[in-house]
Design a protein around this motif. Sequence first.
Motif, PDB file in Angstrom:
ATOM      1  N   HIS A 140       0.828  -1.205   0.000  1.00 20.60           N
ATOM      2  CA  HIS A 140       0.000   0.000   0.000  1.00 20.60           C
ATOM      3  C   HIS A 140       0.866   1.261   0.000  1.00 20.60           C
ATOM      4  CE1 HIS A 140      -3.407  -2.399   2.233  1.00 20.60           C
ATOM      5  NE2 HIS A 140      -3.043  -2.944   1.071  1.00 20.60           N
ATOM      6  N   GLU A 141       2.062   1.139   0.584  1.00 18.32           N
ATOM      7  CA  GLU A 141       2.970   2.283   0.663  1.00 18.32           C
ATOM      8  C   GLU A 141       4.006   2.270  -0.455  1.00 18.32           C
ATOM      9  OE1 GLU A 141       4.633   1.827   4.530  1.00 18.32           O
ATOM     10  OE2 GLU A 141       2.735   2.217   5.585  1.00 18.32           O
ATOM     11  N   LEU A 142       4.502   1.085  -0.789  1.00 16.89           N
ATOM     12  CA  LEU A 142       5.617   1.003  -1.737  1.00 16.89           C
ATOM     13  C   LEU A 142       5.175   1.137  -3.191  1.00 16.89           C
ATOM     14  CD1 LEU A 142       8.595   0.611  -2.309  1.00 16.89           C
ATOM     15  CD2 LEU A 142       8.260  -1.866  -2.163  1.00 16.89           C
ATOM     16  N   VAL A 143       4.060   0.511  -3.556  1.00 14.81           N
ATOM     17  CA  VAL A 143       3.662   0.507  -4.969  1.00 14.81           C
ATOM     18  C   VAL A 143       3.509   1.922  -5.540  1.00 14.81           C
ATOM     19  CG1 VAL A 143       1.842  -0.144  -6.598  1.00 14.81           C
ATOM     20  CG2 VAL A 143       2.656  -1.801  -4.908  1.00 14.81           C
ATOM     21  N   PRO A 144       2.834   2.838  -4.856  1.00 13.92           N
ATOM     22  CA  PRO A 144       2.728   4.183  -5.442  1.00 13.92           C
ATOM     23  C   PRO A 144       4.055   4.921  -5.515  1.00 13.92           C
ATOM     24  CG  PRO A 144       1.783   4.148  -3.237  1.00 13.92           C
ATOM     25  CD  PRO A 144       2.052   2.729  -3.611  1.00 13.92           C
ATOM     26  N   GLU A 145       5.055   4.467  -4.745  1.00 16.66           N
ATOM     27  CA  GLU A 145       6.347   5.133  -4.730  1.00 16.66           C
ATOM     28  C   GLU A 145       7.335   4.544  -5.745  1.00 16.66           C
ATOM     29  OE1 GLU A 145       7.721   4.894  -0.746  1.00 16.66           O
ATOM     30  OE2 GLU A 145       6.193   6.248   0.066  1.00 16.66           O
ATOM     31  N   LEU A 146       6.983   3.457  -6.387  1.00 18.84           N
ATOM     32  CA  LEU A 146       7.894   2.858  -7.359  1.00 18.84           C
ATOM     33  C   LEU A 146       8.177   3.845  -8.485  1.00 18.84           C
ATOM     34  CD1 LEU A 146       6.430  -0.766  -7.660  1.00 18.84           C
ATOM     35  CD2 LEU A 146       8.585  -0.101  -6.557  1.00 18.84           C
ATOM     36  N   GLU A 147       9.458   3.985  -8.811  1.00 17.27           N
ATOM     37  CA  GLU A 147       9.850   4.931  -9.848  1.00 17.27           C
ATOM     38  C   GLU A 147      10.184   4.205 -11.139  1.00 17.27           C
ATOM     39  OE1 GLU A 147      13.076   7.215  -8.306  1.00 17.27           O
ATOM     40  OE2 GLU A 147      11.829   8.289  -6.837  1.00 17.27           O
ATOM     41  N   GLY A 148      10.011   4.907 -12.236  1.00 16.57           N
ATOM     42  CA  GLY A 148      10.347   4.343 -13.529  1.00 16.57           C
ATOM     43  C   GLY A 148       9.157   3.689 -14.196  1.00 16.57           C
ATOM     44  N   SER A 149       9.421   3.054 -15.315  1.00 18.15           N
ATOM     45  CA  SER A 149       8.378   2.361 -16.068  1.00 18.15           C
ATOM     46  C   SER A 149       8.623   0.858 -16.010  1.00 18.15           C
ATOM     47  CB  SER A 149       8.367   2.832 -17.524  1.00 18.15           C
ATOM     48  OG  SER A 149       9.610   2.552 -18.144  1.00 18.15           O
ATOM     49  N   PHE A 150       7.560   0.121 -16.235  1.00 22.89           N
ATOM     50  CA  PHE A 150       7.617  -1.341 -16.169  1.00 22.89           C
ATOM     51  C   PHE A 150       6.849  -1.911 -17.356  1.00 22.89           C
ATOM     52  CE2 PHE A 150       7.896   0.457 -11.944  1.00 22.89           C
ATOM     53  CZ  PHE A 150       9.029  -0.156 -11.433  1.00 22.89           C
ATOM     54  N   ASP A 151       7.192  -3.148 -17.727  1.00 26.01           N
ATOM     55  CA  ASP A 151       6.479  -3.767 -18.840  1.00 26.01           C
ATOM     56  C   ASP A 151       5.716  -5.024 -18.432  1.00 26.01           C
ATOM     57  OD1 ASP A 151       8.664  -5.483 -18.567  1.00 26.01           O
ATOM     58  OD2 ASP A 151       9.649  -4.771 -20.401  1.00 26.01           O
ATOM     59  N   PHE A 152       5.828  -5.408 -17.153  1.00 24.75           N
ATOM     60  CA  PHE A 152       5.072  -6.574 -16.683  1.00 24.75           C
ATOM     61  C   PHE A 152       4.754  -6.400 -15.212  1.00 24.75           C
ATOM     62  CE2 PHE A 152       4.548 -10.822 -14.876  1.00 24.75           C
ATOM     63  CZ  PHE A 152       3.639 -11.382 -15.769  1.00 24.75           C
ATOM     64  N   VAL A 153       3.482  -6.645 -14.857  1.00 27.50           N
ATOM     65  CA  VAL A 153       3.036  -6.568 -13.466  1.00 27.50           C
ATOM     66  C   VAL A 153       2.215  -7.808 -13.150  1.00 27.50           C
ATOM     67  CG1 VAL A 153       1.730  -5.262 -11.751  1.00 27.50           C
ATOM     68  CG2 VAL A 153       2.939  -4.036 -13.576  1.00 27.50           C
ATOM     69  N   PHE A 154       2.476  -8.396 -11.970  1.00 26.75           N
ATOM     70  CA  PHE A 154       1.667  -9.511 -11.488  1.00 26.75           C
ATOM     71  C   PHE A 154       1.166  -9.151 -10.100  1.00 26.75           C
ATOM     72  CE2 PHE A 154       1.526 -13.802  -9.291  1.00 26.75           C
ATOM     73  CZ  PHE A 154       0.295 -14.156  -9.829  1.00 26.75           C
ATOM     74  N   SER A 155      -0.151  -9.096  -9.937  1.00 26.47           N
ATOM     75  CA  SER A 155      -0.760  -8.774  -8.656  1.00 26.47           C
ATOM     76  C   SER A 155      -1.347 -10.029  -8.036  1.00 26.47           C
ATOM     77  CB  SER A 155      -1.867  -7.721  -8.845  1.00 26.47           C
ATOM     78  OG  SER A 155      -2.440  -7.374  -7.608  1.00 26.47           O
ATOM     79  N   ASP A 156      -0.889 -10.337  -6.805  1.00 22.11           N
ATOM     80  CA  ASP A 156      -1.415 -11.506  -6.095  1.00 22.11           C
ATOM     81  C   ASP A 156      -1.378 -11.233  -4.594  1.00 22.11           C
ATOM     82  OD1 ASP A 156      -2.499 -14.002  -5.688  1.00 22.11           O
ATOM     83  OD2 ASP A 156      -0.599 -15.074  -5.844  1.00 22.11           O
ATOM     84  N   ALA A 157      -1.858 -10.063  -4.217  1.00 21.79           N
ATOM     85  CA  ALA A 157      -1.883  -9.679  -2.812  1.00 21.79           C
ATOM     86  C   ALA A 157      -3.330  -9.556  -2.351  1.00 21.79           C
ATOM     87  CB  ALA A 157      -1.112  -8.375  -2.628  1.00 21.79           C
ATOM     88  N   ASP A 158      -3.620  -8.571  -1.497  1.00 20.87           N
ATOM     89  CA  ASP A 158      -4.968  -8.418  -0.955  1.00 20.87           C
ATOM     90  C   ASP A 158      -5.940  -8.016  -2.055  1.00 20.87           C
ATOM     91  OD1 ASP A 158      -3.284  -6.226  -1.008  1.00 20.87           O
ATOM     92  OD2 ASP A 158      -4.117  -5.271   0.767  1.00 20.87           O
ATOM     93  N   LYS A 159      -6.964  -8.832  -2.214  1.00 21.86           N
ATOM     94  CA  LYS A 159      -7.851  -8.704  -3.368  1.00 21.86           C
ATOM     95  C   LYS A 159      -8.645  -7.401  -3.370  1.00 21.86           C
ATOM     96  CE  LYS A 159      -6.464 -12.738  -4.611  1.00 21.86           C
ATOM     97  NZ  LYS A 159      -5.239 -12.746  -3.798  1.00 21.86           N
ATOM     98  N   ASP A 160      -8.973  -6.890  -2.195  1.00 18.54           N
ATOM     99  CA  ASP A 160      -9.744  -5.662  -2.149  1.00 18.54           C
ATOM    100  C   ASP A 160      -8.894  -4.430  -2.488  1.00 18.54           C
ATOM    101  OD1 ASP A 160      -8.407  -6.222   0.194  1.00 18.54           O
ATOM    102  OD2 ASP A 160      -9.855  -5.230   1.503  1.00 18.54           O
ATOM    103  N   TRP A 161      -7.609  -4.645  -2.735  1.00 23.20           N
ATOM    104  CA  TRP A 161      -6.731  -3.562  -3.183  1.00 23.20           C
ATOM    105  C   TRP A 161      -6.327  -3.720  -4.639  1.00 23.20           C
ATOM    106  CZ3 TRP A 161      -4.208   0.789  -0.897  1.00 23.20           C
ATOM    107  CH2 TRP A 161      -4.704   1.133   0.364  1.00 23.20           C
ATOM    108  N   TYR A 162      -6.843  -4.732  -5.314  1.00 23.10           N
ATOM    109  CA  TYR A 162      -6.466  -4.954  -6.718  1.00 23.10           C
ATOM    110  C   TYR A 162      -6.740  -3.718  -7.579  1.00 23.10           C
ATOM    111  CZ  TYR A 162      -5.349  -9.976  -6.925  1.00 23.10           C
ATOM    112  OH  TYR A 162      -4.740 -11.202  -6.825  1.00 23.10           O
ATOM    113  N   THR A 163      -7.898  -3.133  -7.404  1.00 21.05           N
ATOM    114  CA  THR A 163      -8.253  -1.975  -8.231  1.00 21.05           C
ATOM    115  C   THR A 163      -7.273  -0.825  -8.004  1.00 21.05           C
ATOM    116  OG1 THR A 163     -10.586  -2.585  -8.181  1.00 21.05           O
ATOM    117  CG2 THR A 163     -10.072  -0.326  -8.802  1.00 21.05           C
ATOM    118  N   GLN A 164      -6.897  -0.598  -6.740  1.00 23.63           N
ATOM    119  CA  GLN A 164      -5.969   0.493  -6.449  1.00 23.63           C
ATOM    120  C   GLN A 164      -4.567   0.196  -6.991  1.00 23.63           C
ATOM    121  OE1 GLN A 164      -6.805   3.615  -4.961  1.00 23.63           O
ATOM    122  NE2 GLN A 164      -4.867   3.899  -6.037  1.00 23.63           N
TER     123      GLN A 164
END
Length: 239
Positions: free
Chosen positions: A141-165
């Motif tokens: 919740h704290e680190l993801v919005p702070e990630l810098e740069g661009s990415f070409d692949f993302v895999f989300s498998d954490a808390d489901k109610d935060w998937y949209t965010q």
Amino acid sequence: MLCPPVKSTLCLLILTSLFFALALVPSPAGAQASEGEQETALDRQVRAFLDSQERRWRDMNVPAVDGRKLYDIIVEHGYTRAVEIGTSTGHSGIWIAWALSKTGGRLITIEIDERRHRQAVANFEAAGLSEYIDARLANAHELVPELEGSFDFVFSDADKDWYTQYFRWMLPKLEVGGCFTAHNVQQSSSSGRYGGRGRRGQPGTAEFVRELLATEGLETTFFTRGGGLSVSFKKPPGR
């Protein structure tokens, strides 16, 4: 009765035919390097580790079929800058990093639980993939919005109610042509309802899938053979 030279020729033909027939027999899924790949010592080490842990993955790890799907997506598209939200003890991260070892890439993976993080780091080391992984013990919740740069692949498998965010935070950082994937996500074609409730009864996947399908510039499909994967590619503007 055949004379000796004829017998020798016949034996040679039989052995040659047998050799080519065996060469064409398909090996078990995942047992050999993909077509066109040269198997390396790292491939053998990763495969041996995965085989040794085949029935031991717990702690909300993905099934092997989903791991293989993530691997195939990365290798096929040549992705090199990956983020995983929710490491658990590292099963999916191993598949992702193994693929990145082919493309020359690197994975940032995030886990909030210290025990799972430590086990994942040990598993990455045992699989021989540590140099391809930046494993971070942090609150996504704290680190993801702070990630810098661009990415070409993302895999989300954490808390489901935060998937949209997570999706909203990462989409602007996802390169055109990049891929956003999420686990435990399904689309029900029979009822027209999306998602449902996530693992352990956590809500959120229905809202997330609706957001995926309503977002312009995404091409989304659903992989249903394992635990359920959404696979969304970011298209160029105007397409």
